[in-house]
Structures are given as C-alpha cells and as structure tokens.
Design an enzyme around this catalytic site. Sequence first.
Site, PDB file in Angstrom:
ATOM      1  N   THR A 152     -19.577  28.783 -44.600  1.00 42.53           N
ATOM      2  CA  THR A 152     -19.827  27.851 -45.702  1.00 42.53           C
ATOM      3  C   THR A 152     -20.238  28.693 -46.912  1.00 42.53           C
ATOM      4  O   THR A 152     -20.771  29.782 -46.740  1.00 42.53           O
ATOM      5  CB  THR A 152     -21.000  26.928 -45.281  1.00 42.53           C
ATOM      6  OG1 THR A 152     -20.549  26.106 -44.220  1.00 42.53           O
ATOM      7  CG2 THR A 152     -21.520  26.087 -46.412  1.00 42.53           C
ATOM      8  N   ARG A 194     -15.754  13.906 -39.281  1.00 40.44           N
ATOM      9  CA  ARG A 194     -17.089  14.502 -39.087  1.00 40.44           C
ATOM     10  C   ARG A 194     -17.674  14.960 -40.430  1.00 40.44           C
ATOM     11  O   ARG A 194     -16.990  15.581 -41.234  1.00 40.44           O
ATOM     12  CB  ARG A 194     -16.973  15.700 -38.145  1.00 40.44           C
ATOM     13  CG  ARG A 194     -18.288  16.446 -37.889  1.00 40.44           C
ATOM     14  CD  ARG A 194     -18.347  17.732 -38.651  1.00 40.44           C
ATOM     15  NE  ARG A 194     -19.499  18.569 -38.285  1.00 40.44           N
ATOM     16  CZ  ARG A 194     -19.889  19.630 -38.967  1.00 40.44           C
ATOM     17  NH1 ARG A 194     -19.240  20.006 -40.032  1.00 40.44           N
ATOM     18  NH2 ARG A 194     -20.928  20.332 -38.575  1.00 40.44           N
ATOM     19  N   VAL A 195     -18.933  14.648 -40.656  1.00 38.31           N
ATOM     20  CA  VAL A 195     -19.639  15.135 -41.849  1.00 38.31           C
ATOM     21  C   VAL A 195     -20.770  16.035 -41.367  1.00 38.31           C
ATOM     22  O   VAL A 195     -21.571  15.635 -40.527  1.00 38.31           O
ATOM     23  CB  VAL A 195     -20.223  13.965 -42.672  1.00 38.31           C
ATOM     24  CG1 VAL A 195     -20.944  14.498 -43.905  1.00 38.31           C
ATOM     25  CG2 VAL A 195     -19.126  12.987 -43.074  1.00 38.31           C
ATOM     26  N   GLY A 196     -20.809  17.252 -41.887  1.00 31.19           N
ATOM     27  CA  GLY A 196     -21.871  18.186 -41.515  1.00 31.19           C
ATOM     28  C   GLY A 196     -23.042  18.093 -42.478  1.00 31.19           C
ATOM     29  O   GLY A 196     -23.192  17.134 -43.231  1.00 31.19           O
ATOM     30  N   THR A 253     -26.427  27.319 -44.738  1.00 28.41           N
ATOM     31  CA  THR A 253     -25.208  27.629 -43.999  1.00 28.41           C
ATOM     32  C   THR A 253     -25.567  27.685 -42.516  1.00 28.41           C
ATOM     33  O   THR A 253     -26.697  28.034 -42.170  1.00 28.41           O
ATOM     34  CB  THR A 253     -24.611  28.980 -44.452  1.00 28.41           C
ATOM     35  OG1 THR A 253     -23.698  29.449 -43.451  1.00 28.41           O
ATOM     36  CG2 THR A 253     -25.664  30.058 -44.648  1.00 28.41           C
ATOM     37  N   GLY A 254     -24.608  27.340 -41.666  1.00 27.13           N
ATOM     38  CA  GLY A 254     -24.882  27.382 -40.229  1.00 27.13           C
ATOM     39  C   GLY A 254     -24.399  26.122 -39.556  1.00 27.13           C
ATOM     40  O   GLY A 254     -23.551  25.400 -40.101  1.00 27.13           O
ATOM     41  N   GLY A 269     -24.137  22.634 -38.726  1.00 28.50           N
ATOM     42  CA  GLY A 269     -24.558  21.456 -39.469  1.00 28.50           C
ATOM     43  C   GLY A 269     -25.368  20.459 -38.670  1.00 28.50           C
ATOM     44  O   GLY A 269     -26.344  19.888 -39.173  1.00 28.50           O
TER      45      GLY A 269
HETATM   46  N1  GLY Z   1     -22.718  24.093 -42.296  1.00 31.53           N
HETATM   47  C1  GLY Z   1     -21.396  23.627 -42.316  1.00 31.53           C
HETATM   48  C2  GLY Z   1     -21.108  22.554 -41.370  1.00 31.53           C
HETATM   49  O1  GLY Z   1     -21.628  22.519 -40.274  1.00 31.53           O
HETATM   50  O2  GLY Z   1     -20.335  21.720 -41.703  1.00 31.53           O
END
Ligand code: GLY
Length: 311
Positions: free
Chosen positions: A167, A195-197, A218-219, A221
């Site tokens: 990300t 899917r929404v992170g 970042t990582g 989600g």
């Molecule tokens: N951090 C990005 C995601 O998991 O969508």
Amino acid sequence: MKPALIVHGGAWDIPEELTDACKNGCQRALAAGWSTLSRGGHALDAIEAAIIVLEDDPVFDAGYGSHLNLDGRVECDAIVMNGATLHAGAVSTLHGMKNPIRVARAILENCPHMMLVAEGAERFAREQGIALCNPEDLISETEREAWLKCRLDKHAAEHHRGHEQGTVGAVAIDQNGNLFAATSTGGTCCKLPGRVGDSPLIGCGCYADSEAGGVSCTGYGEAIMKIVMAKTAVDFLRQSVVCVDSPHGASCEPSSAQLAAREAVHLLAKRTHATGGLILLDRHGNPGFAFNTPRMAYGYVALDGNFVTAV
Ligand code: GLY
C-alpha cells in the site's frame, strides 16, 4: 513554518531484488511532492503529486500494478484527509481508475459525502472530468502471475503474507501549516470482490488532525481496522505516549513522533498478532515511522532538505 513530507511504499517482506526499485519509487514521490512544498505550494497538491507517482509505479500495490481480486480484477481504495477540518475524501472498490487519489481529492473538495464506492464513485469521477481507463490497463504481468498462483491455493486468505505488497501513503505539511494525510491501495491479493480494507477508512488506514499530526498505515487491513491504527497513532501523538506493556497504562516517555509510531505498531502486534507499519508527521513536522514486517519502503525530507529513503 517549515514544510515537511513523508511517504511510504508499504510494509511487507520486500525481496532483496526489489529494494532499489522501492527506494527509487519513494525518492521520486518525495521529489514530486517537495517540488510543490519547497516553492510555497499547498500540502494537498504536494500529497496528490507524491501519491500519483507511487500509484503509477508497478512495484507498489496501488493504481497500476495493484493486486488482483479473486475475479482477477484490480479494485482500488484511496483516501485523503484534511487535518484542519477533519474532512476526508475516500473511495473504495474502484475499477478502471489509474489514479484513485484524484477521485478521493475530488470527493474531499466537491462532494457533500466523505466516501463513495464502486459504480457511484466511478460515476462521480466521470462527472468531475476524471477519465476512467480500461481496467485491463491496470494489470501488470507480475500481478497476473501472482493471482494465478494465489487462485490455485484454496487457503489464499490465510496465506496472504506470501502475496503481500505495499500500500502507499504520504503525509505533508506546507509552509502555512496545512496538514494532509493520504493512503492508496489495491488491497490484498485474491481478496473477495467488494472487500474493503483499512486504507480508505478514516481513522484506520489514514488520519490527520492539525492539533496532533497525520498518519498513513500499511499492512494487513483486517487487523489494522481492529485497533483503528491511524487514529490510535494520532492519539499517541496528542497525549504523552502510553506504553502498551506498562502496568496500569502509565506514561513512558514524553511524546515524540517516533515513539508514537512505535507504540501504534506495538499495539497492532500485541492485540491482533498481525503485521504492518505506518508513517507520520507530528504537528510540528517531525517524522516518525515504524513497522514489524521484515521491511518497509519509506522516505522523508530531512531538516537540511535532503531526501532520506530506506527499505
Ligand atoms: N492495507 C491494505 C489492505 O489491507 O487493504
């Protein structure tokens, strides 16, 4: 005040052969944002310019070169947040958008809502004069190959670590003290369509408050959402940082940007056992960064004006 800028290209197990490309990407993003900030330009223009560079670079998981969802499509999320007004513009599950950050900015500036998704976001983008592209044009060969492998693995979700990539994000303060934070991503490989992170969710993947600072995460989600990591880090900046492991939550050290970043990632590991990272600027422009992955790509402009990048 002195402008400040920090960027990241994701926290993950970046292989040795990609470290130069990740560093170069961060360097070019800093150059794009700093050319605006150093000439007295606005933090929102700087942050958009920096994120566009990262979205266009296929080494990062955003825009072109994003991970593919289970159906083999690029589905992007992005957010930008204004620290003065606490107003955000966010988009999710966008198809055929080369630079999702541009749509997030248009929502921030021209929309009565703070978040639009899927067809509604695409229609809004068109109305704002932001052209959509052929969704196939966002697919890199590397990602198509990763998707083919991931699709064959019935437990792709559990094994997402093998398919992680970065990300992207940025935080900027301009000479007038305007503070903005932004995050953009293609999400996780072989994610379920829709899917929404964490990335486009205010407080999770991004947060900015001019009274404290701005953060981009970042990582993984699904874990970052559990601890609302960006807002948590901003709260660590606002107060004296509370040591996660200290008895009765007693204060550890006086608050500092670096300590706040570390404590937020420490909390992620402690409460979710997941991996990730973040970048931040405190309200004075001091940079902080932390990650518990093998590597994170990041860069910031040092006090002497030199660019510092690392992977
Ligand atoms: N951090 C990005 C995601 O998991 O969508």
